[in-house]
Design a protein around this motif. Structure first.
Motif, PDB file in Angstrom:
ATOM      1  N   ASN A  90       0.862  -1.181   0.000  1.00  0.00           N
ATOM      2  CA  ASN A  90       0.000   0.000   0.000  1.00  0.00           C
ATOM      3  C   ASN A  90       0.898   1.231   0.000  1.00  0.00           C
ATOM      4  O   ASN A  90       1.961   1.227   0.628  1.00  0.00           O
ATOM      5  CB  ASN A  90      -0.899   0.021   1.234  1.00  0.00           C
ATOM      6  N   SER A  91       0.453   2.306  -0.671  1.00  0.00           N
ATOM      7  CA  SER A  91       1.401   3.413  -0.887  1.00  0.00           C
ATOM      8  C   SER A  91       0.792   4.811  -0.814  1.00  0.00           C
ATOM      9  O   SER A  91       1.362   5.755  -1.345  1.00  0.00           O
ATOM     10  CB  SER A  91       2.075   3.242  -2.260  1.00  0.00           C
ATOM     11  N   LEU A  92      -0.342   4.972  -0.144  1.00  0.00           N
ATOM     12  CA  LEU A  92      -0.962   6.294  -0.044  1.00  0.00           C
ATOM     13  C   LEU A  92      -0.571   6.954   1.272  1.00  0.00           C
ATOM     14  O   LEU A  92      -0.900   6.453   2.351  1.00  0.00           O
ATOM     15  CB  LEU A  92      -2.485   6.180  -0.134  1.00  0.00           C
ATOM     16  N   VAL A  93       0.141   8.070   1.180  1.00  0.00           N
ATOM     17  CA  VAL A  93       0.634   8.752   2.369  1.00  0.00           C
ATOM     18  C   VAL A  93      -0.514   9.131   3.299  1.00  0.00           C
ATOM     19  O   VAL A  93      -0.480   8.847   4.507  1.00  0.00           O
ATOM     20  CB  VAL A  93       1.447  10.000   1.986  1.00  0.00           C
ATOM     21  N   GLY A  94      -1.547   9.773   2.760  1.00  0.00           N
ATOM     22  CA  GLY A  94      -2.667  10.218   3.592  1.00  0.00           C
ATOM     23  C   GLY A  94      -3.353   9.066   4.293  1.00  0.00           C
ATOM     24  O   GLY A  94      -3.676   9.142   5.490  1.00  0.00           O
ATOM     25  N   PRO A 110      -6.942  25.180 -19.689  1.00  0.00           N
ATOM     26  CA  PRO A 110      -6.573  26.163 -18.661  1.00  0.00           C
ATOM     27  C   PRO A 110      -6.284  25.544 -17.292  1.00  0.00           C
ATOM     28  O   PRO A 110      -5.541  26.128 -16.497  1.00  0.00           O
ATOM     29  CB  PRO A 110      -7.777  27.109 -18.604  1.00  0.00           C
ATOM     30  N   ILE A 111      -6.888  24.412 -16.942  1.00  0.00           N
ATOM     31  CA  ILE A 111      -6.672  23.688 -15.685  1.00  0.00           C
ATOM     32  C   ILE A 111      -6.743  24.628 -14.469  1.00  0.00           C
ATOM     33  O   ILE A 111      -5.715  25.034 -13.898  1.00  0.00           O
ATOM     34  CB  ILE A 111      -5.331  22.914 -15.691  1.00  0.00           C
ATOM     35  N   PRO A 112      -7.949  24.990 -14.055  1.00  0.00           N
ATOM     36  CA  PRO A 112      -8.104  25.848 -12.871  1.00  0.00           C
ATOM     37  C   PRO A 112      -7.567  25.170 -11.610  1.00  0.00           C
ATOM     38  O   PRO A 112      -7.579  23.949 -11.486  1.00  0.00           O
ATOM     39  CB  PRO A 112      -9.624  26.041 -12.775  1.00  0.00           C
ATOM     40  N   VAL A 113      -7.092  25.995 -10.666  1.00  0.00           N
ATOM     41  CA  VAL A 113      -6.488  25.515  -9.421  1.00  0.00           C
ATOM     42  C   VAL A 113      -7.343  25.932  -8.233  1.00  0.00           C
ATOM     43  O   VAL A 113      -7.876  27.047  -8.192  1.00  0.00           O
ATOM     44  CB  VAL A 113      -5.059  26.082  -9.266  1.00  0.00           C
ATOM     45  N   SER A 114      -7.465  25.031  -7.253  1.00  0.00           N
ATOM     46  CA  SER A 114      -8.143  25.330  -5.996  1.00  0.00           C
ATOM     47  C   SER A 114      -7.132  25.157  -4.862  1.00  0.00           C
ATOM     48  O   SER A 114      -6.590  24.070  -4.672  1.00  0.00           O
ATOM     49  CB  SER A 114      -9.328  24.376  -5.794  1.00  0.00           C
ATOM     50  N   MET A 115      -6.848  26.231  -4.146  1.00  0.00           N
ATOM     51  CA  MET A 115      -5.870  26.158  -3.064  1.00  0.00           C
ATOM     52  C   MET A 115      -6.515  25.591  -1.799  1.00  0.00           C
ATOM     53  O   MET A 115      -7.598  26.006  -1.397  1.00  0.00           O
ATOM     54  CB  MET A 115      -5.285  27.536  -2.771  1.00  0.00           C
ATOM     55  N   GLU A 116      -5.811  24.614  -1.177  1.00  0.00           N
ATOM     56  CA  GLU A 116      -6.305  23.952   0.029  1.00  0.00           C
ATOM     57  C   GLU A 116      -5.237  24.020   1.116  1.00  0.00           C
ATOM     58  O   GLU A 116      -4.096  24.419   0.871  1.00  0.00           O
ATOM     59  CB  GLU A 116      -6.643  22.480  -0.274  1.00  0.00           C
ATOM     60  N   ALA A 117      -5.623  23.605   2.327  1.00  0.00           N
ATOM     61  CA  ALA A 117      -4.677  23.570   3.441  1.00  0.00           C
ATOM     62  C   ALA A 117      -3.648  22.462   3.222  1.00  0.00           C
ATOM     63  O   ALA A 117      -3.861  21.528   2.453  1.00  0.00           O
ATOM     64  CB  ALA A 117      -5.432  23.342   4.748  1.00  0.00           C
ATOM     65  N   ARG A 118      -2.531  22.588   3.911  1.00  0.00           N
ATOM     66  CA  ARG A 118      -1.501  21.549   3.840  1.00  0.00           C
ATOM     67  C   ARG A 118      -2.060  20.187   4.259  1.00  0.00           C
ATOM     68  O   ARG A 118      -2.990  20.102   5.057  1.00  0.00           O
ATOM     69  CB  ARG A 118      -0.346  21.879   4.792  1.00  0.00           C
ATOM     70  N   ARG A 119      -1.443  19.112   3.740  1.00  0.00           N
ATOM     71  CA  ARG A 119      -1.749  17.752   4.177  1.00  0.00           C
ATOM     72  C   ARG A 119      -0.712  17.307   5.204  1.00  0.00           C
ATOM     73  O   ARG A 119       0.462  17.671   5.111  1.00  0.00           O
ATOM     74  CB  ARG A 119      -1.723  16.771   3.000  1.00  0.00           C
ATOM     75  N   ALA A 120      -1.139  16.505   6.157  1.00  0.00           N
ATOM     76  CA  ALA A 120      -0.212  15.978   7.160  1.00  0.00           C
ATOM     77  C   ALA A 120       0.839  15.094   6.502  1.00  0.00           C
ATOM     78  O   ALA A 120       0.526  14.292   5.629  1.00  0.00           O
ATOM     79  CB  ALA A 120      -0.980  15.172   8.206  1.00  0.00           C
ATOM     80  N   GLY A 121       2.082  15.262   6.920  1.00  0.00           N
ATOM     81  CA  GLY A 121       3.145  14.369   6.473  1.00  0.00           C
ATOM     82  C   GLY A 121       3.799  14.721   5.168  1.00  0.00           C
ATOM     83  O   GLY A 121       4.603  13.939   4.651  1.00  0.00           O
TER      84      GLY A 121
END
Length: 328
Positions: free
Chosen positions: A75-79, A272-283
């Motif tokens: 398994n390899s998902l950090v979150g 154009p690929i719009p971006v949505s800024m989010e909070a940091r992820r743990a780790g």
């Protein structure tokens, strides 16, 4: 004699299987198909099952004359690893223990391990080399480090020689167009960005823009998946030639920020690929870039597709022709 590829129906594993077949190797694949795809295995003998199933794994080794193992299954998902570390220790660490015990029992003494540069954690310097400290910042990286250490002790005690390869983000697709990246759910940046270009999501989420980097977003090393496959085969060759156990980083030595990846994807796709800024992820460390000087020198590894534009264009060709992955 055959090469056993665990997790060979997964993304990097399937590309390694394809490369082995191109070199005329006999290949045995073990995959429980939890994240892998039967359609991604272009040849060889596929066994569907779990490394933790002793009877199953014993049968694989009994029915095949195995010369060496390339071990991807994990398994390899950090979150996810931060939310459910027990799952990662049971599958990754215990699964590797079961594999090593079976190798010992069957007299198979060569293993190439697909590790991760997440074993380093927050690096003290960039680019990272193999002698830097290993202090993982997430459970995924911690389990991979535990797997490395266990493999090392099996060499000391039982003569099972190994090469562990530490790398960051694999991307791109096979030149044939037959196999590529398809995770459910998808968590890797480049395919997520391309899903926006395909109209499958409205925006790409960028987690954190306050990191100590030039544009505030995380910086990562990207390697074409076929170049990674080649490195695993070169590592197996080293062991076949009598080389001792070793650890190698694989990387371009150059990092790209999340915003840079998005910008290159805009150029490649014309979207154009719009971006949505989010909070940091743990780790998530701020910068992860590896030096591969030792691998280039000792393994003779020479990546053929180092430019980010080439890597993303390769991925775009796959995703454009397989907009729903292997379920197309």
């Amino acid at each position: 004699m055959a090469v056993l590829v665990t997790g060979g129906a997964g993304y990097i594993g399937s590309h390694t299987v394809a490369a082995l077949l191109e070199k005329g190797e006999q290949v045995v694949v073990v995959d429980n198909l939890y994240q892998g795809h039967r359609e991604a295995v272009l040849g060889g003998k596929l066994y569907e099952g779990d490394l933790r199933d002793e009877a199953f794994l014993s049968r694989v080794f009994e029915e095949n004359e195995i010369d060496g193992v390339i071990h991807f299954a994990a398994n390899s998902l950090v979150g996810e690893s931060m939310k459910d570390p027990g799952k990662y220790y049971h599958n990754n660490v215990y699964g590797t223990l079961c594999l090593l015990e079976q190798m010992k029992k069957s007299g198979v003494s060569r293993i190439v391990f697909s590790s991760t540069a997440a074993t380093y954690g927050e690096p003290e310097r960039v680019p990272i080399d193999e002698y830097d400290r290993t202090v993982p910042t997430n459970a995924y990286g911690e389990t991979k480090l535990a797997m490395e250490n266990m493999i090392r002790w099996f060499d000391v005690a039982h003569g099972i020689r190994s090469v562990s390869l530490r790398y960051f983000n694999a991307a791109g697709a096979h030149d044939s167009g037959r196999i590529g990246e398809d995770h459910q759910p998808e968590s890797h940046l480049i395919p997520l960005v391309l899903q926006v270009a395909l109209g499958q999501r409205e925006t790409i989420s960028v987690f954190g823009e306050d990191y100590p980097t030039d544009d505030g977003t995380c910086v990562r090393d990207y390697i074409h998946v076929s170049d990674l496959a080649d490195a695993h085969i070169l590592a197996l060759k080293r062991l076949r030639d009598g080389g001792g156990s070793a650890i190698y980083n694989l990387g371009s030595g150059k990092g790209y920020s999340v915003k840079q990846v998005v910008e290159v994807a805009r150029e490649v796709t014309g979207h154009p690929i719009p971006v949505s800024m989010e909070a940091r992820r743990a780790g998530d460390p701020a910068v992860l870039v590896a030096s591969s000087d030792r691998a280039r020198r000792e393994l003779g590894w020479k990546p053929a597709r180092e430019r980010l534009e080439e890597i993303i264009a390769s991925a775009w060709r796959w995703h454009s022709s397989h907009p729903h992955g292997y379920e197309n």
